[in-house]
Design an enzyme around this catalytic site. Structure first.
Site, PDB file in Angstrom:
ATOM      1  N   GLU A  19       8.650 -34.210  -4.671  1.00 11.38           N
ATOM      2  CA  GLU A  19       9.145 -34.619  -5.979  1.00 11.38           C
ATOM      3  C   GLU A  19      10.291 -33.712  -6.435  1.00 11.38           C
ATOM      4  OE1 GLU A  19       6.305 -34.590  -9.231  1.00 11.38           O
ATOM      5  OE2 GLU A  19       7.848 -35.144 -10.674  1.00 11.38           O
ATOM      6  N   LYS A  41     -14.671 -34.408  -5.523  1.00  3.14           N
ATOM      7  CA  LYS A  41     -13.522 -35.283  -5.266  1.00  3.14           C
ATOM      8  C   LYS A  41     -13.533 -36.591  -6.052  1.00  3.14           C
ATOM      9  CE  LYS A  41     -13.020 -33.360  -0.627  1.00  3.14           C
ATOM     10  NZ  LYS A  41     -13.064 -33.550   0.804  1.00  3.14           N
ATOM     11  N   ASP A  58      -8.149 -28.192   0.337  1.00  2.00           N
ATOM     12  CA  ASP A  58      -8.487 -29.594   0.575  1.00  2.00           C
ATOM     13  C   ASP A  58      -7.759 -30.434  -0.482  1.00  2.00           C
ATOM     14  OD1 ASP A  58      -9.711 -32.117   0.657  1.00  2.00           O
ATOM     15  OD2 ASP A  58     -11.606 -31.252   1.380  1.00  2.00           O
ATOM     16  N   HIS A 111      15.628 -35.252 -13.599  1.00  2.00           N
ATOM     17  CA  HIS A 111      15.153 -36.078 -12.484  1.00  2.00           C
ATOM     18  C   HIS A 111      16.308 -36.843 -11.837  1.00  2.00           C
ATOM     19  CE1 HIS A 111      10.797 -35.728 -11.924  1.00  2.00           C
ATOM     20  NE2 HIS A 111      10.839 -35.232 -13.153  1.00  2.00           N
TER      21      HIS A 111
HETATM   22  P1  NAP Z   1     -15.810 -23.023   6.424  1.00  2.63           P
HETATM   23  O1  NAP Z   1     -14.635 -22.801   7.298  1.00  2.63           O
HETATM   24  O2  NAP Z   1     -16.784 -24.064   6.816  1.00  2.63           O
HETATM   25  O3  NAP Z   1     -16.606 -21.652   6.254  1.00  2.63           O
HETATM   26  C1  NAP Z   1     -15.968 -20.452   5.940  1.00  2.63           C
HETATM   27  C2  NAP Z   1     -16.544 -19.385   6.820  1.00  2.63           C
HETATM   28  O4  NAP Z   1     -15.740 -18.203   6.680  1.00  2.63           O
HETATM   29  C3  NAP Z   1     -17.941 -18.994   6.395  1.00  2.63           C
HETATM   30  O5  NAP Z   1     -18.900 -19.667   7.166  1.00  2.63           O
HETATM   31  C4  NAP Z   1     -17.982 -17.496   6.638  1.00  2.63           C
HETATM   32  O6  NAP Z   1     -18.785 -17.246   7.757  1.00  2.63           O
HETATM   33  C5  NAP Z   1     -16.547 -17.100   6.987  1.00  2.63           C
HETATM   34  N1  NAP Z   1     -16.076 -15.951   6.186  1.00  2.63           N
HETATM   35  C6  NAP Z   1     -15.535 -14.815   6.701  1.00  2.63           C
HETATM   36  N2  NAP Z   1     -15.137 -13.981   5.720  1.00  2.63           N
HETATM   37  C7  NAP Z   1     -15.445 -14.585   4.555  1.00  2.63           C
HETATM   38  C8  NAP Z   1     -15.263 -14.230   3.188  1.00  2.63           C
HETATM   39  N3  NAP Z   1     -14.661 -13.083   2.832  1.00  2.63           N
HETATM   40  N4  NAP Z   1     -15.696 -15.062   2.234  1.00  2.63           N
HETATM   41  C9  NAP Z   1     -16.282 -16.251   2.569  1.00  2.63           C
HETATM   42  N5  NAP Z   1     -16.475 -16.645   3.849  1.00  2.63           N
HETATM   43  C10 NAP Z   1     -16.050 -15.830   4.845  1.00  2.63           C
HETATM   44  O7  NAP Z   1     -15.244 -23.235   4.955  1.00  2.63           O
HETATM   45  P2  NAP Z   1     -15.918 -23.829   3.659  1.00  2.63           P
HETATM   46  O8  NAP Z   1     -15.091 -23.254   2.551  1.00  2.63           O
HETATM   47  O9  NAP Z   1     -17.392 -23.722   3.588  1.00  2.63           O
HETATM   48  O10 NAP Z   1     -15.584 -25.353   3.791  1.00  2.63           O
HETATM   49  C11 NAP Z   1     -14.237 -25.761   3.674  1.00  2.63           C
HETATM   50  C12 NAP Z   1     -14.090 -27.094   4.350  1.00  2.63           C
HETATM   51  O11 NAP Z   1     -15.044 -27.978   3.808  1.00  2.63           O
HETATM   52  C13 NAP Z   1     -12.737 -27.718   4.115  1.00  2.63           C
HETATM   53  O12 NAP Z   1     -12.174 -28.046   5.355  1.00  2.63           O
HETATM   54  C14 NAP Z   1     -13.072 -28.968   3.325  1.00  2.63           C
HETATM   55  O13 NAP Z   1     -12.192 -29.986   3.575  1.00  2.63           O
HETATM   56  C15 NAP Z   1     -14.470 -29.260   3.788  1.00  2.63           C
HETATM   57  N6  NAP Z   1     -15.317 -30.069   2.910  1.00  2.63           N
HETATM   58  C16 NAP Z   1     -16.609 -30.221   3.300  1.00  2.63           C
HETATM   59  C17 NAP Z   1     -17.466 -30.961   2.535  1.00  2.63           C
HETATM   60  C18 NAP Z   1     -18.897 -31.096   2.974  1.00  2.63           C
HETATM   61  O14 NAP Z   1     -19.644 -31.747   2.266  1.00  2.63           O
HETATM   62  N7  NAP Z   1     -19.306 -30.489   4.063  1.00  2.63           N
HETATM   63  C19 NAP Z   1     -17.026 -31.539   1.334  1.00  2.63           C
HETATM   64  C20 NAP Z   1     -15.721 -31.326   0.929  1.00  2.63           C
HETATM   65  C21 NAP Z   1     -14.880 -30.590   1.732  1.00  2.63           C
HETATM   66  P3  NAP Z   1     -19.591 -15.874   7.885  1.00  2.63           P
HETATM   67  O15 NAP Z   1     -20.230 -15.608   6.524  1.00  2.63           O
HETATM   68  O16 NAP Z   1     -20.569 -16.152   8.929  1.00  2.63           O
HETATM   69  O17 NAP Z   1     -18.564 -14.827   8.217  1.00  2.63           O
END
Ligand code: NAP
Length: 404
Positions: free
Chosen positions: A94, A224, A299, A395
């Site tokens: 945009e 969402k 996301d 714009h």
């Molecule tokens: P994730 O990539 O699934 O988990 C993040 C990982 O980072 C954790 O498991 C943690 O593992 C690690 N980590 C390392 N250092 C960290 C820190 N300082 N703080 C927090 N975590 C740390 O990410 P998520 O945020 O849970 O999920 C994001 C995704 O979920 C996006 O791609 C989104 O699109 C998607 N999403 C999922 C759903 C659903 O229902 N499942 C819904 C909407 C969106 P350790 O603690 O083992 O190190």
């Protein structure tokens, strides 16, 4: 043209006459790279690792789409986690959005910067349970209360960065929605929260209490989708920021007066939003949220929650202009999901928040404060442009490339 001289001046807006478009971009990258001590190698030549992306981010991969990336700043922020002058990357198609937000940054920085803080945090997931009747639903609520400590312990075991903060119940007939709220450190946390809920609901509540969990998401989360619950109770980070813009800055930078801006605010944001039944009492929070989300690998569907913010404007007695924004639902993280991609990681580095923070959680909190402050800059500039009648002109010039 002496490139080094322009870079040394450290400005993202400079006299570009005689420069090619490539040279101009190159200089701006050097300025941002130097000031934020960030390598912008991936942003200069975007290319992701196909193997990682196809296994973690996107199935049935066929390539990628490109979105232009601009930058605004410096924006002075006086937060608990974000302190100092920041350059903020914005990905958008945009025209005029970046220039306008940049003007808001200038007005705010000249005014001493934003005050900003996080009122509340917690990413939510709300599974739905079916009970026999409301009597049993009531028993389930009592049982959850007396077993809260056990549930916290079970949740904590699923991920060392996850902590259960609260469970808020909602009864609707035989249905019980348990809205779990988690602190997930630097991660946005939806995967972590959903996994924890699965273990709590299926392995503990179903087995120990006997109520069936019909769906891990019962739409009271609310993920969402526009929903009042997120606006009132918050989801992710609930952040608020404000600034007082002196009369002279309103005149010189925003080309308006506090009275005119307040008038537009009242008739557009208060009256217009109520006539339309809007769930966001703001001018364009979603514009800033979307542009930062795309740039930093959030996301994009969570722009829905981010669009539900409110803006507050007042003309002060001395002709200064008070501006504030409240974002009850900024669903963001600095690690996990799309934040791992090389270009998005660099964009987070520009903000000084890439990856996990020490202690965990400080990077995502800093990011939330930066986003709130940038939303404020966007609101300041757009409402002023409407007040001075500059919106269409800007714009035409920046969005359509016309000479007006
Ligand atoms: P994730 O990539 O699934 O988990 C993040 C990982 O980072 C954790 O498991 C943690 O593992 C690690 N980590 C390392 N250092 C960290 C820190 N300082 N703080 C927090 N975590 C740390 O990410 P998520 O945020 O849970 O999920 C994001 C995704 O979920 C996006 O791609 C989104 O699109 C998607 N999403 C999922 C759903 C659903 O229902 N499942 C819904 C909407 C969106 P350790 O603690 O083992 O190190």
């Amino acid at each position: 043209m002496d490139f080094k001289k322009i870079v040394k001046k450290g400005k993202i807006r400079f006299d570009a006459s005689g420069l090619t478009a490539e040279e101009e971009i190159h200089i701006r990258r050097e300025v941002i790279g130097n000031q934020t001590k960030t390598s912008l190698k991936a942003i200069a030549n975007p290319s992701f690792d196909i193997k990682t992306v196809s296994s973690k981010n996107c199935e049935n991969l066929i390539g990628k789409v490109e979105i232009p990336l601009g930058v605004v700043g410096p924006l002075k922020i006086n937060g608990d986690f974000a302190k100092g002058d920041f350059y903020i990357p914005l990905a958008t198609t945009e025209g005029a959005l970046v220039a306008s937000t940049n003007r808001g940054c200038k007005a705010i920085t000249e005014s001493g910067g934003t005050s900003v803080f996080i009122e509340k945090l917690g990413i939510t997931r709300a599974p739905v349970f079916i009970t026999r009747n409301i009597k049993e639903a009531r028993k389930l609520l009592e049982w959850i209360n007396t077993h809260f400590k056990d549930i916290c312990r079970i949740a904590g075991k699923t991920d060392e960065h996850l902590k259960l903060l609260s469970i808020t119940p909602y009864i609707a007939g035989r249905n019980v929605f348990l809205r779990f709220s988690f602190d997930t450190g630097d991660a946005m946390g939806m995967n972590m929260a959903t996994l924890a809920c699965e273990i709590i609901a299926k392995d503990y509540i179903e087995k120990e209490f006997g109520a069936k969990c019909l769906s891990l998401s019962g739409n009271v989360c609310t993920d969402k989708k526009p929903a009042w619950i997120n606006k009132i109770e918050g989801r992710g980070f609930s952040v608020t920021s404000d600034v007082v813009i002196p009369k002279a800055t309103v005149k010189n930078v925003l080309k308006s007066t506090a009275g005119k801006v307040e008038e537009v605010y009242k008739r557009k944001i208060i009256i217009g939003s109520s006539v339309s039944g809007s769930m966001g009492f703001n001018a364009h929070h979603a514009n800033i949220v979307a542009a930062i989300f795309l740039a930093t690998g959030q996301d994009p569907a969570h722009v829905v929650e981010g669009s539900q913010g409110s803006t507050f404007v007042e003309k002060l007695t001395d002709g200064d202009l008070y501006f504030s924004v409240a974002s009850p639902s900024l669903v963001v993280g600095s690690i996990g999901g799309g934040t791992q991609l090389a270009t998005q990681k660099e964009a987070l580095s520009i903000l000084g928040v890439s990856g996990g923070g020490s202690p965990p959680g400080i990077n995502s909190k800093k990011l939330a404060e930066i986003i709130s402050s940038t939303i404020l800059a966007g609101e300041v500039s757009l409402l002023s442009a409407l007040a001075s009648g500059d919106l269409v002109k800007a714009h035409e010039k920046l969005g359509r490339g016309k000479n007006v």
